[in-house]
Enzyme design. Sequence first.
Site, mmCIF file in Angstrom:
data_model
loop_
_atom_site.group_PDB
_atom_site.id
_atom_site.type_symbol
_atom_site.label_atom_id
_atom_site.label_comp_id
_atom_site.label_asym_id
_atom_site.label_seq_id
_atom_site.Cartn_x
_atom_site.Cartn_y
_atom_site.Cartn_z
ATOM 1 N N HIS A 151 0.751 -1.292 6.969
ATOM 2 C CA HIS A 151 1.291 0.193 7.270
ATOM 3 C C HIS A 151 2.330 0.037 8.428
ATOM 4 O O HIS A 151 2.567 0.950 9.223
ATOM 5 C CB HIS A 151 -0.102 0.872 7.967
ATOM 6 C CG HIS A 151 -0.949 1.385 7.099
ATOM 7 N ND1 HIS A 151 -2.019 2.223 7.151
ATOM 8 C CD2 HIS A 151 -0.910 1.505 5.645
ATOM 9 C CE1 HIS A 151 -2.498 2.683 6.116
ATOM 10 N NE2 HIS A 151 -1.877 2.340 5.147
ATOM 11 N N ASP B 119 -5.595 0.806 -5.422
ATOM 12 C CA ASP B 119 -4.510 1.355 -4.288
ATOM 13 C C ASP B 119 -3.681 0.084 -4.030
ATOM 14 O O ASP B 119 -2.727 -0.111 -4.120
ATOM 15 C CB ASP B 119 -5.435 1.702 -3.132
ATOM 16 C CG ASP B 119 -4.896 2.279 -2.173
ATOM 17 O OD1 ASP B 119 -3.757 2.100 -1.926
ATOM 18 O OD2 ASP B 119 -5.675 2.885 -1.322
ATOM 19 N N GLU C 264 -9.120 17.286 -3.104
ATOM 20 C CA GLU C 264 -8.808 18.547 -3.692
ATOM 21 C C GLU C 264 -9.135 18.441 -5.244
ATOM 22 O O GLU C 264 -9.903 19.638 -5.749
ATOM 23 C CB GLU C 264 -7.461 18.985 -3.212
ATOM 24 C CG GLU C 264 -7.213 18.846 -2.039
ATOM 25 C CD GLU C 264 -7.502 20.517 -1.227
ATOM 26 O OE1 GLU C 264 -7.676 21.229 -2.333
ATOM 27 O OE2 GLU C 264 -7.735 20.781 -0.128
ATOM 28 N N GLU D 281 -12.790 18.102 -6.189
ATOM 29 C CA GLU D 281 -13.694 19.212 -5.749
ATOM 30 C C GLU D 281 -13.287 20.657 -6.791
ATOM 31 O O GLU D 281 -14.202 21.158 -6.953
ATOM 32 C CB GLU D 281 -13.248 19.697 -4.113
ATOM 33 C CG GLU D 281 -13.821 18.836 -3.107
ATOM 34 C CD GLU D 281 -13.416 19.204 -1.684
ATOM 35 O OE1 GLU D 281 -13.953 18.686 -0.677
ATOM 36 O OE2 GLU D 281 -12.249 19.825 -1.578
ATOM 37 N N ASP E 107 0.978 -1.220 -0.063
ATOM 38 C CA ASP E 107 0.123 0.009 0.103
ATOM 39 C C ASP E 107 0.916 1.244 -0.221
ATOM 40 O O ASP E 107 1.406 1.491 1.048
ATOM 41 C CB ASP E 107 -0.854 -0.186 1.209
ATOM 42 C CG ASP E 107 -1.950 1.065 1.378
ATOM 43 O OD1 ASP E 107 -2.097 2.019 0.428
ATOM 44 O OD2 ASP E 107 -2.411 1.520 2.399
ATOM 45 N N GLU F 203 -2.720 10.610 -0.088
ATOM 46 C CA GLU F 203 -4.130 9.689 0.622
ATOM 47 C C GLU F 203 -4.110 9.564 1.936
ATOM 48 O O GLU F 203 -5.088 9.438 2.569
ATOM 49 C CB GLU F 203 -4.027 8.672 -0.408
ATOM 50 C CG GLU F 203 -5.363 7.794 -0.572
ATOM 51 C CD GLU F 203 -5.088 6.633 0.575
ATOM 52 O OE1 GLU F 203 -6.059 5.913 0.677
ATOM 53 O OE2 GLU F 203 -4.174 6.290 1.285
#
Length: 457
Positions: free
Chosen positions: A273, A173, A153, A156, A107, A144
């Site tokens: 992670h 991902d 961002e 939008e 990841d 992310e």
Amino acid sequence: MGRLEEKAAPFLPRIPAQPIGYGEAQVILKYLGGNEVPADWRGILSNVAYRYGGELLNSSSIEVKSFNRLERRDTYNVIGIMKGEIEPDRYIVFGNHRDAWSLGSVDPTSGTAAMLEITRVLGEMAKNGFRPRRTLMFCSWGAEEYGLIGSIEYVEEYVKVFGARIISYLNVDIAVQGNHTVDIKTSPLLFDIIVEASKLVPSAYDPVGKTVYDKWVDFQWNNVTNEPKIAYGLGSGSDFFGFDQLVGSSNIDATYMFDHTYYKSLSSYALYHTSYEVFAMMKNFIDPNFTAHRTMGQLMGVVALFLSETPVLQFNVSRYTIALREAMKNLKPNNPEALDPLRQAINDFGATANDFMRRSKLIDFENPFNIRAYNDQLLQLERAFLNPLGQGGDYTDFKHIVFAPAKGNQYAATGFPSVSDAVATGNSREIDSQVAIATYFVRGALSTLKEFDNFFS
């Protein structure tokens, strides 16, 4: 673009937080002096009594040194575009983030590798004269892991463009976290496209000739519907969120998964992670030959080409009827009759979807204007499920009334989340209100499938 001052941003952390490992947690838990927690709150660490907290035993203390800093940093999105030759204003978008908690071999780098390989192959095809019918976009998102910053961002800023033009967003991902089979979450509209693509792609670490579809037959098969098990709804856990909830496109998130029947207690890969997530981990334990990476690149590439090259989009609107009914079945109010307006709207949706598919067989698809009009109706359907107000309060970005995170679980997708939240409260007035809102949007969605001169009947 205007920005909040840091001190005015309510979502920035005020209390330092430090992740720790199981070993440290086990030691700390032994010192807690509070009452024991109920059985369903207890973990599986050995020689530990799980307690609510309280004072530390023996007047002990814990010193935590944190070197985290709150500071402003720049991040970047990298966007590549292959312009469509016939419909340049219709986009199929690939995306994956570039940042990681540590070295991130799974990841996000497995997804980055798959996406870069897809772009390499398409580049070679372009050298030989290939031009996509529709525009292909490739997006490497920044930040992310800090809250989907890069993709949100971007979405939008260009939400009006994407709202009018995008067909699908394909998220890669965590492309590979196992080597057993492909696991997909998607919009119902894309179910048939994914199935057809899976029949063309070899399954990793299986005998020659065995496809992803064949592997699904063996391990992810729904014996009731006689189809693969493919989950509907994407939640908020990756960069698909903005496209799902703000744009309203029909999207996919895919990963090569480990065998859940063997690793029953794992919700994600074991070193998720952590600083151990390095190349050697991928090479030695997950995908030694990188054939799962190849399968993911091929599968997502084929899906993209189906979406970009097929003149008539192969979206199946009847899949949404099934999805709506499944979502409603999971709602369990004390008074089942409270769902009657929604149930009737879904039945009417089903009838309209069937009529739409019947009429589609009569369309002259030799006429490009007919193709465009038909495709546009398909694109409008998913967007019609967006409630501009979202779920209200702090949840205005959760706009999809059928598949969005519920307030009780803001990570995964829930069917009819606002109704589900209302049912959880037991407040009959709130239930009636949310059922009315969901009913309104289901009826709005079915109107997009009606004939152009008779959408109000």
